[in-house]
Design an enzyme around this catalytic site. Structure first.
Site, short mmCIF file in Angstrom:
data_model
loop_
_atom_site.label_atom_id
_atom_site.label_comp_id
_atom_site.label_asym_id
_atom_site.label_seq_id
_atom_site.Cartn_x
_atom_site.Cartn_y
_atom_site.Cartn_z
N GLY C 66 0.81 -1.21 0.00
CA GLY C 66 0.00 0.00 0.00
C GLY C 66 0.85 1.26 0.00
N LEU C 93 1.14 -0.21 7.64
CA LEU C 93 1.29 0.43 6.34
C LEU C 93 2.54 1.30 6.20
CD1 LEU C 93 -2.48 1.28 5.69
CD2 LEU C 93 -1.12 -0.52 4.61
N CYS C 149 -7.44 -2.44 6.12
CA CYS C 149 -6.28 -2.73 6.97
C CYS C 149 -6.67 -2.61 8.44
CB CYS C 149 -5.14 -1.77 6.68
SG CYS C 149 -3.72 -2.10 7.74
C1 LIG Z 1 3.14 -8.58 6.49
C2 LIG Z 1 1.85 -8.26 5.79
C3 LIG Z 1 1.61 -6.98 5.31
C4 LIG Z 1 0.42 -6.67 4.66
N1 LIG Z 1 0.24 -5.42 4.15
C5 LIG Z 1 -0.88 -5.15 3.39
C6 LIG Z 1 -1.06 -3.90 2.73
O1 LIG Z 1 -0.20 -3.03 2.77
N2 LIG Z 1 -2.20 -3.68 2.01
C7 LIG Z 1 -3.16 -4.65 1.91
O2 LIG Z 1 -4.17 -4.44 1.23
N3 LIG Z 1 -3.02 -5.87 2.51
C8 LIG Z 1 -1.90 -6.14 3.24
N4 LIG Z 1 -1.75 -7.38 3.84
C9 LIG Z 1 -2.83 -8.38 3.71
C10 LIG Z 1 -2.52 -9.39 2.61
O3 LIG Z 1 -2.42 -8.76 1.37
C11 LIG Z 1 -3.61 -10.47 2.55
O4 LIG Z 1 -4.86 -9.87 2.31
C12 LIG Z 1 -3.73 -11.29 3.82
O5 LIG Z 1 -2.46 -11.50 4.38
C13 LIG Z 1 -4.41 -12.66 3.60
O6 LIG Z 1 -3.72 -13.46 2.69
P1 LIG Z 1 -2.64 -14.58 3.13
O7 LIG Z 1 -3.30 -15.46 4.13
O8 LIG Z 1 -2.26 -15.27 1.86
O9 LIG Z 1 -1.49 -13.83 3.75
C14 LIG Z 1 -0.56 -7.68 4.50
C15 LIG Z 1 -0.32 -8.97 5.00
C16 LIG Z 1 0.86 -9.28 5.63
C17 LIG Z 1 1.08 -10.68 6.13
#
Ligand SMILES: Cc1cc2nc3c(=O)[nH]c(=O)nc-3n(C[C@H](O)[C@H](O)[C@H](O)COP(=O)(O)O)c2cc1C
Ligand SMILES: Cc1cc2nc3c(=O)[nH]c(=O)nc-3n(C[C@H](O)[C@H](O)[C@H](O)COP(=O)(O)OP(=O)(O)OC[C@H]3O[C@@H](n4cnc5c(N)ncnc54)[C@H](O)[C@@H]3O)c2cc1C
Ligand SMILES: Cc1cc2nc3c(=O)[nH]c(=O)nc-3n(C[C@H](O)[C@H](O)[C@H](O)COP(=O)(O)OP(=O)(O)OC[C@H]3O[C@@H](n4cnc5c(N)ncnc54)[C@H](O)[C@@H]3O)c2cc1C
Ligand SMILES: Cc1cc2nc3c(=O)[nH]c(=O)nc-3n(C[C@H](O)[C@H](O)[C@H](O)COP(=O)(O)O)c2cc1C
Ligand code: FES
Ligand code: FES
Lengths: 280, 323, 323, 280
Positions: C66, C93, C149
């Protein structure tokens, strides 16, 4: 083999079984040694573990919950006991998913967590000519039924097994059954064999009333129940359902019966054709 | 270290659950003393099944399966699917009804010496009221109103997500009994403090959280959901952080209300996390599916862990909490 | 079978990720073709880190961290805790701002041949608008508006839980660009179809779900939360069933809208579950923390799994979905 | 040893490293053989695994992510490389939680998943008298620094290690350091030793400018940075933080520096005292 470190701070080992039973309780999930793992045919395994408690208490069609060493897979994998030898217990299973894949990778000397024996087995009290009708991975509990029946002079066991192709369990059933017939998909099905049996007048062999014990795919068991109903022969059918606990606490394993939704794990896995409302 | 010796904390890795044990650390929930802070979670405990494995009077409390005014048959099978570190269930509150409960289950549990929380299920306010009315004169020690089951279409979770409906329900149930009334909350809401507040302001003596998270799995061979009911409720270790956050948040919003924390507990250490998050007691659910004695083991592990935490132990015993 | 040979499906257990591969199965999201249905999830992909491990142009898409109007420093450390089958994060973020993103990150990704989804962060509508304005004329292929978020106090999740605020935001952003706009939804709501509908009715070209679940862990040595920010967002295999249920539900409510499914994907099989639940494409998040090449491996596994599913593959290629 | 069956459909093995590097990429997480596990002192372990890539590329203060065989614990456990011998790599770690408990239970012949080497190591380019100031489990990367410095005739290494009690790493550091002093909590701390070194005029031994490399508990490193700052001696400090990925993709491992919040895993783990704003 390390597992479940974070899940529980200890895994009961063999002595816990002793403690539990000494205190008047059924042993909890505990860790046992695997003594043998054999591949019977492509993706069908026989796994043997040492468990004096299960060995001395298990009845045919009772099952054991095995647990994988993978913490993603917390749920039990239920398998019918297929043979008991001294304090060793065997199961025979097909590799059909991630859990059985992993269990298939275990070796003699590894350990596995187990809970059991569970469920209500076949009723073998009557002196009878038991016709064991099995299909595919429904065969293992019937081997154990044959083993137990072999201990009774007054009852007889005729095994009628249907296989997809390889007749993987013949070696084991032939140890115990008085008669053993088998067939594979290319040749026909178990109802064909039942008909032959009837034609040869072997149904009432040894002057005993026939009782059908069956385990296998649903369509096969339904056909067997129909066949039995037409002839007024009692039939006990061992059912399968996805399970949560295997010991009757969660009501996740129900099937529809004439008495409502019953638990396969503790009301069954064995039900009569009347209970299931089959063969009418 | 081998699989035969899986102590994770280097402590005593063999607790004998069958030796007589004198509980060292008690707790108090809504004025009632529990002999230890660990109970069973509703729907994962049936006396007829569990009695073979351990002495149920050893637990802080046992919370029974939701009882409805008449027998319910629940959802069709399959009712369960596995997920990483989790179980998904869609029982749909199958139970033999409150009359059977009062005739069979409750007397046996009381005779066995258990401290009993009777969980109440309903599809509508009348259902809940009918059950509470019958429980009012029973031997139940506490009542738990389940307004958070994700597996029934009417009632259940819908009440738990709507503070107005919940307030109305509690206004109706509250005068019906003097027994302590726990309201069980769902995590499937935007802000759990909203129903929490509604429940407390309308007479709840305690809150329990969390019920299961809505979830599902799909069979990649058929492309169809594994569970006949399509979705179910996720429980087990996977939901632990969600439950902890719920307790922490509600404790912050409502410093005084007794809270029973649950979700993902399978060890004394995880139970302890809930107590530090602000719970007065905990319950063990899915872990009991994978090992019948899990609740008792958690209780014993926690009893030992509290030895070195006298401040927390003293607060619990006094009906207070860490936060 | 040994740890050196851990095929779970009995299939080909050694995919060489470094051999040239011709992708067999494409997908289309909001009219744009992806060379395969697998992208990275925002916040778990930084080109400067990942470029050493694989060729990022091989993925269906990469979704970047983001970006905010000005650099943000995020939350204090520790920002992460472990949970069974999960990671909990509270980055808050942190990012070097949209100008840095446009000057450094985006050009490099485009030069490397990546299909880029630029994720947009904000504390208020003005923030989102400032970023979208700058991205409007950029080389970004798609924009993703993160209204979900859980780790920032203002903006972030609060917009994603309030359909009116979300509608207002979309009304403002929509006219600013012709680029396809994805709205990323949070599972921390009572009914995810409500914000989904609001987003779509106010101009979203696609939806992505799920962002992380609110959760926390506690250090039992100190009795305090592990993460400095107290709570964080839970991701990884533990959240899989929640993500699947969200996609399934939104697909049922909105049969036409393109959906990018994510949450807990770490294998081609799990990606496939999302496609059967009704997604047009998927993203891999936390799995990439535990193995940098996870997204590429998921893509390759999925490409093989789709071989035996021609009906699904054909639908995806045509921009349609299984359900 | 079975693990992660459901997580990924394969774990890259050794040949994948070859493929990755041949294709111009850094090896992904892969599975390596453990060749030795030793308990150095109570709950401090030395674990050695075979990994030609890491062995030939790791720099002092770089670290490796190790992964447990327990799927509840998906996150990496980072450990500084403590020694390299041929194609074998060692780490030394304390058992402080569930992950290290499990790693401590592994044995020679078992395997472990690894990613690395990761991070920016110490800058050892200058010919200097490097003073390696370590405390507790900060010692291991300094052993490796000593090992690498021993290969350079133009630089020297003086090791100053503080231990809680047992001096568990002496055997290893004495293999490489030109001088090695150690102290335990009962005796004093590393700053006492630094003072003695200064008094004995050994700081500038061999006519080389002193440079401090330090790793250990935060209060110790801060004291060392203060001490160095007062004397205008450069200091490189290796930091710790809870990590998500270890390779720079998740921004979970930041620390506050004068340049803002930087990633310990890829901007560090080594930072100068100036970057940290310490010792002013
Ligand atoms: C370390 C970390 C940072 C993240 N930062 C963002 C972000 O900046 N913007 C966003 O939309 N989602 C962010 N997410 C959410 C992920 O994009 C995703 O929606 C969420 O982790 C679920 O998917 P997963 O189980 O495959 O990790 C972040 C997730 C993690 C683990
Ligand atoms: C009482 C009983 C006795 C059984 N006896 C045998 C036997 O002797 N030999 C044999 O090969 N199989 C037997 N089965 C079926 C066996 O339990 C499943 O094949 C096995 O659980 C599949 O596990 P998996 O991890 O490989 O499959 P996955 O699909 O990966 O498992 C996911 C989950 O679904 C459950 N599950 C999947 N298929 C079944 C099924 N058919 N029945 C119950 N649960 C299932 C698993 O236990 C697990 O919880 C029996 C089942 C029951 C209920
Ligand atoms: C760059 C770097 C190098 C390190 N080198 C060494 C070394 O050579 N020897 C050694 O003994 N220790 C070292 N550590 C610390 C080591 O990583 C932790 O002790 C270990 O991760 C604890 O794991 P656990 O599962 O036993 O603890 P748990 O508390 O059960 O772990 C839970 C989570 O927190 C993380 N965590 C817990 N403590 C720490 C910590 N101090 N630092 C980073 N993450 C932590 C774990 O990695 C895991 O993700 C190093 C840390 C870093 C960041
Ligand atoms: C099989 C099953 C049945 C359940 N039935 C009920 C129920 O009848 N009433 C209720 O309030 N909660 C019910 N629950 C929810 C649990 O009591 C508990 O809130 C939830 O599972 C989270 O705890 P856990 O992670 O320890 O399982 C059920 C859970 C499971 C797994
Ligand atoms: S599986 Fe739990 S009651 Fe049958
Ligand atoms: S741990 Fe992921 S960026 Fe440092």
């Amino acid at each position: 083999m390390l597992n479940r470190n974070e899940m529980t701070t200890f895994t009961p080992t063999h002595d816990v079984v002793t403690e539990a039973t000494a205190a008047g309780f059924f042993p909890p999930r505990h860790n046992v040694e695997i003594t043998q793992v054999t591949e019977l045919t492509d993706r069908v395994m026989r796994l043997t573990f040492r468990d004096p408690f299960i060995a001395s208490h298990a009845k045919p069609a009772q099952f054991v919950n095995l647990f994988t060493h993978d913490d993603f897979m917390l749920m039990p994998r239920p398998f019918g006991v297929s043979e008991v030898d001294g304090d060793e217990v065997s199961v025979i299973f097909a590799v059909v998913g991630h859990g059985t894949e992993q269990l298939a990778g275990l070796q003699a000397g590894d350990t596995v967590d187990v809970l059991g024996p569970l469920g209500r087995g076949f009723n073998l009290k009557e002196d009878a000519n038991y016709i064991l009708v099995g299909g595919g991975l429904g065969v293992p509990p019937l081997i154990y039924a044959a083993q137990k029946l072999a201990e009774h002079d007054a009852s007889f066991a005729t095994a009628i097994f249907g296989y997809r192709n390889d007749h993987f369990a013949e070696e084991y059933v032939s140890r115990y059954a008085d008669w053993s017939w088998s067939i594979d998909d290319a040749e026909g099905n178990v109802v064909d064999l039942l008909n032959k049996l009837e034609q040869g007048d072997d149904l009432k062999a040894y002057d005993r009333k026939p009782i059908i014990l069956s385990c296998g795919p649903l369509p096969m068991m339904k056909a067997v129940a129909d066949w039995a109903a037409e002839r007024g022969i009692p039939a006990q059918l061992s059912m399968e359902q996805r399970m949560g606990c295997g010991y009757g606490t969660c009501v996740l394993c129900t099937i529809d019966t004439v008495d409502g939704r019953l638990k396969v794990c503790s009301d069954g896995p064995v039900f009569t054709r009347e209970q299931l409302g089959w063969g009418k | 270290m081998s699989a035969n010796n899986q102590s994770a904390q280097g402590g005593d890795n063999h607790i004998n659950l069958y030796e007589p044990h004198v509980w060292k650390h008690h707790t108090k929930v809504a004025g009632l003393e529990w002999k230890n802070p660990v109970g069973t979670a509703s729907g994962t405990f049936q006396y007829a099944a569990v009695r073979w494995f351990y002495d149920v009077s050893q637990l802080g409390a046992v919370c029974t399966k939701g009882a409805s005014p008449v027998p319910w048959e629940g959802n069709p099978s399959p009712r369960t699917a596995e997920s990483p570190a989790a179980n998904i269930n869609a029982v749909g509150l199958q139970n033999p009804g409150i009359d059977h409960y009062l005739a069979e289950d409750l007397p046996k549990l009381k005779a066995a010496g258990a401290f009993v929380i009777s969980n109440v299920a309903g599809h509508c306010d009348d259902d809940y009221a009918a059950v509470v009315e019958k429980l009012a004169d029973s031997d139940a020690d506490m009542l738990e109103i389940n307004v958070s089951c994700p597996n029934v279409s009417a009632g259940g979770m819908s009440v738990g997500t709507d503070p107005v409906a919940l307030a109305n329900l509690m206004d109706r149930l509250r005068p019906m009994t003097d027994k302590p009334m726990i309201v069980k909350l769902t995590p499937n809401v935007t802000d759990i403090t909203v129903p929490a507040r509604a429940a407390v302001e309308h007479g709840a003596d305690a809150l329990s959280m969390i019920n299961t998270l809505k979830g599902m799995r799909i069979n990649i061979r058929t492309g169809k959901p594994i569970i006949a009911n399509v979705t179910g409720g996720v429980s087990g270790p996977a939901v632990l952080p969600v439950g902890l956050a719920a307790v922490y948040r509600v404790r912050t919003a409502l410093p005084e209300i007794p809270i029973i924390g649950l979700g993902g507990i399978d060890s004394g250490e995880k139970a302890l996390e809930y107590l530090y998050a602000g719970a007065n007691a905990v319950e063990v659910g899915a872990a009991a599916l994978f090992d019948p004695v899990a609740p008792l083991r958690v209780a014993r592990e926690l009893d030992d862990l509290l030895d070195s935490r006298p401040e927390l132990a003293a607060k619990l015993a006094a009906g207070q909490t860490w936060r």
